[in-house]
Structures are given as structure tokens and as C-alpha cells.
Design a protein around this motif. Sequence first.
Motif, PDB file in Angstrom:
ATOM      1  N   GLU A 160      18.246 -27.100  45.340  1.00 58.95           N
ATOM      2  CA  GLU A 160      19.228 -26.086  45.734  1.00 58.95           C
ATOM      3  C   GLU A 160      20.602 -26.709  45.967  1.00 58.95           C
ATOM      4  OE1 GLU A 160      17.572 -24.248  49.161  1.00 58.95           O
ATOM      5  OE2 GLU A 160      15.981 -23.205  48.056  1.00 58.95           O
ATOM      6  N   LEU A 161      20.634 -27.854  46.655  1.00 60.72           N
ATOM      7  CA  LEU A 161      21.912 -28.471  47.024  1.00 60.72           C
ATOM      8  C   LEU A 161      22.562 -29.235  45.874  1.00 60.72           C
ATOM      9  CD1 LEU A 161      21.057 -29.828  50.592  1.00 60.72           C
ATOM     10  CD2 LEU A 161      22.587 -27.934  50.037  1.00 60.72           C
ATOM     11  N   ALA A 162      21.746 -29.695  44.915  1.00 52.61           N
ATOM     12  CA  ALA A 162      22.297 -30.535  43.843  1.00 52.61           C
ATOM     13  C   ALA A 162      23.413 -29.834  43.086  1.00 52.61           C
ATOM     14  CB  ALA A 162      21.180 -30.948  42.883  1.00 52.61           C
ATOM     15  N   SER A 163      23.280 -28.538  42.880  1.00 51.36           N
ATOM     16  CA  SER A 163      24.270 -27.805  42.083  1.00 51.36           C
ATOM     17  C   SER A 163      25.429 -27.261  42.911  1.00 51.36           C
ATOM     18  CB  SER A 163      23.584 -26.644  41.346  1.00 51.36           C
ATOM     19  OG  SER A 163      22.989 -25.756  42.278  1.00 51.36           O
ATOM     20  N   LEU A 164      25.362 -27.410  44.227  1.00 56.77           N
ATOM     21  CA  LEU A 164      26.412 -26.853  45.090  1.00 56.77           C
ATOM     22  C   LEU A 164      27.486 -27.900  45.400  1.00 56.77           C
ATOM     23  CD1 LEU A 164      24.217 -24.862  47.654  1.00 56.77           C
ATOM     24  CD2 LEU A 164      25.340 -24.002  45.591  1.00 56.77           C
ATOM     25  N   PRO A 165      28.759 -27.515  45.387  1.00 52.11           N
ATOM     26  CA  PRO A 165      29.852 -28.473  45.640  1.00 52.11           C
ATOM     27  C   PRO A 165      30.090 -28.683  47.126  1.00 52.11           C
ATOM     28  CG  PRO A 165      30.765 -26.328  45.120  1.00 52.11           C
ATOM     29  CD  PRO A 165      29.266 -26.168  45.036  1.00 52.11           C
ATOM     30  N   VAL A 166      29.069 -29.151  47.838  1.00 44.26           N
ATOM     31  CA  VAL A 166      29.199 -29.357  49.286  1.00 44.26           C
ATOM     32  C   VAL A 166      28.808 -30.792  49.629  1.00 44.26           C
ATOM     33  CG1 VAL A 166      28.760 -26.940  49.837  1.00 44.26           C
ATOM     34  CG2 VAL A 166      26.835 -28.535  49.724  1.00 44.26           C
ATOM     35  N   ASN A 167      29.400 -31.300  50.706  1.00 42.79           N
ATOM     36  CA  ASN A 167      29.011 -32.606  51.221  1.00 42.79           C
ATOM     37  C   ASN A 167      27.671 -32.489  51.933  1.00 42.79           C
ATOM     38  OD1 ASN A 167      31.449 -33.680  50.296  1.00 42.79           O
ATOM     39  ND2 ASN A 167      32.493 -33.194  52.209  1.00 42.79           N
ATOM     40  N   VAL A 168      26.888 -33.556  51.883  1.00 44.21           N
ATOM     41  CA  VAL A 168      25.539 -33.534  52.450  1.00 44.21           C
ATOM     42  C   VAL A 168      25.361 -34.740  53.353  1.00 44.21           C
ATOM     43  CG1 VAL A 168      23.062 -33.558  51.952  1.00 44.21           C
ATOM     44  CG2 VAL A 168      24.630 -32.368  50.406  1.00 44.21           C
ATOM     45  N   LEU A 169      24.726 -34.515  54.509  1.00 45.26           N
ATOM     46  CA  LEU A 169      24.366 -35.595  55.425  1.00 45.26           C
ATOM     47  C   LEU A 169      22.850 -35.767  55.379  1.00 45.26           C
ATOM     48  CD1 LEU A 169      25.348 -37.600  57.622  1.00 45.26           C
ATOM     49  CD2 LEU A 169      24.792 -35.830  59.306  1.00 45.26           C
ATOM     50  N   ILE A 170      22.400 -36.990  55.117  1.00 44.34           N
ATOM     51  CA  ILE A 170      20.969 -37.285  55.063  1.00 44.34           C
ATOM     52  C   ILE A 170      20.605 -38.099  56.297  1.00 44.34           C
ATOM     53  CG2 ILE A 170      19.117 -38.385  53.748  1.00 44.34           C
ATOM     54  CD1 ILE A 170      20.872 -38.123  51.255  1.00 44.34           C
ATOM     55  N   ARG A 171      19.618 -37.620  57.054  1.00 39.85           N
ATOM     56  CA  ARG A 171      19.171 -38.329  58.242  1.00 39.85           C
ATOM     57  C   ARG A 171      17.766 -38.856  58.012  1.00 39.85           C
ATOM     58  NH1 ARG A 171      19.623 -35.808  63.918  1.00 39.85           N
ATOM     59  NH2 ARG A 171      18.984 -37.947  64.348  1.00 39.85           N
ATOM     60  N   LEU A 185      20.418 -35.952  44.353  1.00 44.48           N
ATOM     61  CA  LEU A 185      21.442 -34.917  44.523  1.00 44.48           C
ATOM     62  C   LEU A 185      22.528 -35.067  43.465  1.00 44.48           C
ATOM     63  CD1 LEU A 185      21.815 -34.949  48.412  1.00 44.48           C
ATOM     64  CD2 LEU A 185      21.005 -33.020  47.035  1.00 44.48           C
ATOM     65  N   HIS A 186      22.821 -36.306  43.093  1.00 34.99           N
ATOM     66  CA  HIS A 186      23.821 -36.564  42.051  1.00 34.99           C
ATOM     67  C   HIS A 186      23.246 -36.300  40.658  1.00 34.99           C
ATOM     68  CE1 HIS A 186      27.108 -38.618  39.940  1.00 34.99           C
ATOM     69  NE2 HIS A 186      26.179 -39.238  39.239  1.00 34.99           N
ATOM     70  N   ASP A 187      22.074 -36.874  40.369  1.00 31.51           N
ATOM     71  CA  ASP A 187      21.518 -36.825  39.013  1.00 31.51           C
ATOM     72  C   ASP A 187      21.091 -35.429  38.588  1.00 31.51           C
ATOM     73  OD1 ASP A 187      21.918 -39.511  38.775  1.00 31.51           O
ATOM     74  OD2 ASP A 187      19.837 -40.081  39.139  1.00 31.51           O
ATOM     75  N   PHE A 188      20.747 -34.566  39.536  1.00 30.79           N
ATOM     76  CA  PHE A 188      20.275 -33.232  39.194  1.00 30.79           C
ATOM     77  C   PHE A 188      21.366 -32.175  39.366  1.00 30.79           C
ATOM     78  CE2 PHE A 188      16.457 -35.621  39.904  1.00 30.79           C
ATOM     79  CZ  PHE A 188      15.581 -35.156  38.939  1.00 30.79           C
ATOM     80  N   GLY A 189      22.609 -32.618  39.484  1.00 33.04           N
ATOM     81  CA  GLY A 189      23.731 -31.699  39.638  1.00 33.04           C
ATOM     82  C   GLY A 189      24.743 -31.832  38.519  1.00 33.04           C
ATOM     83  N   ARG A 279      32.425 -35.842  45.702  1.00 32.60           N
ATOM     84  CA  ARG A 279      31.393 -35.277  46.568  1.00 32.60           C
ATOM     85  C   ARG A 279      30.909 -36.418  47.458  1.00 32.60           C
ATOM     86  NH1 ARG A 279      25.473 -32.555  45.218  1.00 32.60           N
ATOM     87  NH2 ARG A 279      25.443 -31.248  47.072  1.00 32.60           N
ATOM     88  N   ILE A 280      30.914 -36.187  48.758  1.00 32.25           N
ATOM     89  CA  ILE A 280      30.506 -37.212  49.707  1.00 32.25           C
ATOM     90  C   ILE A 280      29.084 -36.916  50.186  1.00 32.25           C
ATOM     91  CG2 ILE A 280      31.011 -38.385  51.866  1.00 32.25           C
ATOM     92  CD1 ILE A 280      33.209 -38.765  49.841  1.00 32.25           C
ATOM     93  N   ILE A 281      28.209 -37.901  50.015  1.00 30.54           N
ATOM     94  CA  ILE A 281      26.868 -37.843  50.597  1.00 30.54           C
ATOM     95  C   ILE A 281      26.778 -39.002  51.566  1.00 30.54           C
ATOM     96  CG2 ILE A 281      24.392 -37.924  50.178  1.00 30.54           C
ATOM     97  CD1 ILE A 281      24.892 -36.873  47.375  1.00 30.54           C
ATOM     98  N   ALA A 282      26.542 -38.697  52.827  1.00 29.18           N
ATOM     99  CA  ALA A 282      26.471 -39.730  53.855  1.00 29.18           C
ATOM    100  C   ALA A 282      25.046 -39.813  54.395  1.00 29.18           C
ATOM    101  CB  ALA A 282      27.449 -39.427  54.985  1.00 29.18           C
ATOM    102  N   ALA A 283      24.676 -40.980  54.868  1.00 26.43           N
ATOM    103  CA  ALA A 283      23.346 -41.179  55.439  1.00 26.43           C
ATOM    104  C   ALA A 283      23.478 -41.860  56.788  1.00 26.43           C
ATOM    105  CB  ALA A 283      22.476 -42.015  54.504  1.00 26.43           C
ATOM    106  N   THR A 284      22.607 -41.468  57.704  1.00 28.06           N
ATOM    107  CA  THR A 284      22.676 -42.012  59.054  1.00 28.06           C
ATOM    108  C   THR A 284      21.288 -42.009  59.685  1.00 28.06           C
ATOM    109  OG1 THR A 284      23.678 -41.719  61.244  1.00 28.06           O
ATOM    110  CG2 THR A 284      23.228 -39.732  59.997  1.00 28.06           C
ATOM    111  N   LYS A 285      21.079 -42.935  60.606  1.00 25.98           N
ATOM    112  CA  LYS A 285      19.852 -42.904  61.413  1.00 25.98           C
ATOM    113  C   LYS A 285      20.067 -42.080  62.678  1.00 25.98           C
ATOM    114  CE  LYS A 285      19.360 -47.455  61.349  1.00 25.98           C
ATOM    115  NZ  LYS A 285      20.187 -47.930  60.206  1.00 25.98           N
ATOM    116  N   PRO A 286      21.130 -42.350  63.467  1.00 28.23           N
ATOM    117  CA  PRO A 286      21.331 -41.548  64.686  1.00 28.23           C
ATOM    118  C   PRO A 286      21.983 -40.199  64.381  1.00 28.23           C
ATOM    119  CG  PRO A 286      23.064 -43.180  64.499  1.00 28.23           C
ATOM    120  CD  PRO A 286      22.108 -43.444  63.361  1.00 28.23           C
ATOM    121  N   ASP A 287      22.000 -39.337  65.401  1.00 21.92           N
ATOM    122  CA  ASP A 287      22.671 -38.038  65.321  1.00 21.92           C
ATOM    123  C   ASP A 287      24.184 -38.286  65.445  1.00 21.92           C
ATOM    124  OD1 ASP A 287      23.903 -35.566  65.964  1.00 21.92           O
ATOM    125  OD2 ASP A 287      22.031 -34.787  66.754  1.00 21.92           O
TER     126      ASP A 287
END
Length: 444
Positions: A160-171, A185-189, A279-287
Motif C-alpha cells: 500500500e505504501l510503496a506507491s504513495l508519495p509519503v515519507n515512512v518511519l520504520i521502527r 518500499l523503493h523497489d515496489f514503487g 522520498r525519505i525512509i527513516a529507521a529507528t529503534k527508540p520512539d
Amino acid sequence: MLNSVIVVDDEASIRAAVEQWLSLSGFKVQLFERAEECLAQLPAHFPGVILSDVRMPGMSGLQLLDRLQQADPDLPVILLTGHGDVPMAVEAMRNGAYDFLEKPFTPQHLMGSLRRALEKRQLVLENRRLHEQADLKAQLENTLLGMSQGLQQLRRQVLELASLPVNVLIRGETGSGKERVARCLHDFGPRADKPFVALNCAAIPETLFEAELFGHESGAFTGAQGKRIGKLEYANGGTVFLDEIESMPLAQQAKLLRVIQEQKLERLGANQSIAVDLRIIAATKPDLLEEARAGRFREDLAYRLNVAELRLAPLRERREDIPLLFEHFARTAAERLGRHAPAVSGGRLAQLLAHEWPGNVRELANAAERHALGLDSPNLESLPGGRSLSEQVEAFEAQCLRAALRQYNGEIKGVMEALQLPRRTLNEKMQRHGLVREDFLGGE
């Protein structure tokens, strides 16, 4: 309902009349005087109908039909013909034209033919979309492995998110597969053919952070010899994956926020802004919001990054995926080494299911590679604070059910006989573990 129509005719009066009729009826009209112009500007998967005269200077309507058929045999083409061209138009319909209209034609006749053609086009494009979705789903299932409910939900969210032009945060915890999800998210968009640039914010020295992200001009600072393109500029049109974003220095957080807001950046030592599409995809362990409340992260940037959030469950929360992942990693390692992976014994499987996997999928992959080499550790046990016996039994039962369902391609009778379970008991256990027979139909 689709409503796009391209009109190709060398007579200005015909183009003007048809445009007026169609525009008044709510159609979106594009006009071309020559067939060559139409071909040059026709988008792939055009969501409409082509209306073309037969006799035109240069490329004729029949030649245009032939070229369109080669590119998209399902694209409806309606030909406009003079009286003497009717036999030719009939032959063209045998060769793929949708319909022909003999001049002079009435607006009603034109509208009727166009609406039928557009209905057909809509069905064709919808069918293609469903096939493409099925293909993408299959590809994603082979990339993000797992049958747990959490993994199935994650795959749905990624599609669902791969085709949308939104930034995503992965925890997710260390080793849980955050970069692999970002890559999906990149390869399927729609940015798949553009750069994917991954940066680990914790691995970049603070003194080099700005130059690494934004680049620099010659002489911008001591040692800056020559111009350098930064990672953000290099990723223009594509995706930037910022792992461990919580480690980014506060000063650079402010500059990243400006890039996200304005879609522009400046190299170090430059005064000119450079437009970027990222498109920015960020990843983090903490909130990140907790980090913001503690003064370690900018709250406004946290909200900008977290337009959509994906949470990756640790391996200990989806133990039913462990056997499948272990087998996959062991087989891959064995193939790379030119050998056969040893079979996994029942005792070894019990150890795998009981272990807490603090390093998550990365740790499991390492254990699988050691297994492929015949270097299994005999002391792989549950860490302190591990699961109870009943939890381990539940995980093992779920794996046995899944293996039997996969072996018999979801055929319930075969599973009942293999596991020696009455149908009611099998149904109850499948329901408790979230297993649906349809997921195994036509499987291996």
C-alpha cells in the motif's frame, strides 16, 4: 469511468467539431493533426480511446493502427472513414480496430461508440492492475519471508505504501530487517528505476555529516578539494534511507527538515539552492517522540518523517516464521558454498524455536549459515527471561500445522491423516494459530 479521448485528424474543422461535441459531454480531449505527433506523445497504458482519420498526410490511420497494435493490442482505436474507405475500414476491424465511423457521422453515433470503447478499456486496465498486484504480491512474499499474521500484515502495508508519495518511519530492533523493508518500499514503487541511497546515521562522524548529506563546493572547508555531490543530491528522484535516524546531530536535523519542507538543498560553501525530489525512509529503534521530549530529537522533524509508520516485530514475537527463515538462509548459504544443507533435526528445531534471538533475523541468518557449514552450536538455548514451556509447545504446534498444510497444499483431509487429528480439533487449532487453508492452496 474513463473519459480520455485522443483525436487525430488533419482537417481542422473536423477536430474542432469533435472537440466541441466531446467536451460538452464531459470527455477529456487531446487533438493531433498528424499521426506521428500522436505516437510521440502517447503515454504508456493510455487510459482512453484513439479516434483517428484514415486518410492523412504522412502516416495514415491504418499505419497508426498497426503501430498502436504493436505497442498495446488492447487499446481501442476508432477509425473515421470516407464513403470509399468502408471496405478498408472493415478489413482494419479484422486486424484489431475497435470500430469505424463513416463521415458524416452524428454526435450520438460517435458518443455511443466511444462509451462502449471506454467501458472495454476500463475492464482491460482493471484486469491488468489486478494481475500486476498479484505479481507484486508474489514477488514481495519471496522477499519478505514469513507466514505469521504480523508478516502478512507488513507485506500488505508495504504494498500500500510503496506507491504513495509519503515519507515512512520504520521502527524495529537491531537485525529485524529495517533496510530490507525500506528497499521493498523503493523497489515496489514508482521510484524503482531511480537511486536508492542508504545511510547509517550512527556510522558518520559528526564533523563529516553535513558534507556527506549535502555535498560541498571546492574550498568549502579545509581539505575540501573539488566539488562533491552529497548523498541527498545523488538520490534525486529516488529514495534516501536514513538508518538509526535518532543518531543524527541536531544541527543536521534542522537542515534535513528544510530539505523535506522545501525540496531544495545547498551544498557546503554554495549560495545556490538545488531542487531535489526525494522520498525519505527513516529507521529507528527508540520512539522519536520520546527522544524529542528528552531534547535529543527535533519534534517537528519527527512528525515530518512519521507520515506513515511501519513496526517490525522482533523474531521472538513471530516464532512461527523461524523454521521457514532458517531453512531459506541455510539453503541460500549452502548453494553459495556449493554444498547441500544438512537436515534440521527435531531437537534442533526445538532449540531454534526456544531461543530468544536478541539479534533477530540477522542472528538467525548467521546461525543458518553455520548450520550449512556443519558448525551448529550445541548450546543454542533460550536466554534468561525466555518463554514458558506452554509457549514453546504452542510455537512448535503452529509450525507442525503449517508444515502439514504446506505439504498437502491446504488439502484438509491429507493434513488430518498426517497429524492424526479429527476435523473439529484441526479446525480449532488452525483458528487459534491464525492459519487459513486458502493461503496454502497450490503451494509447494
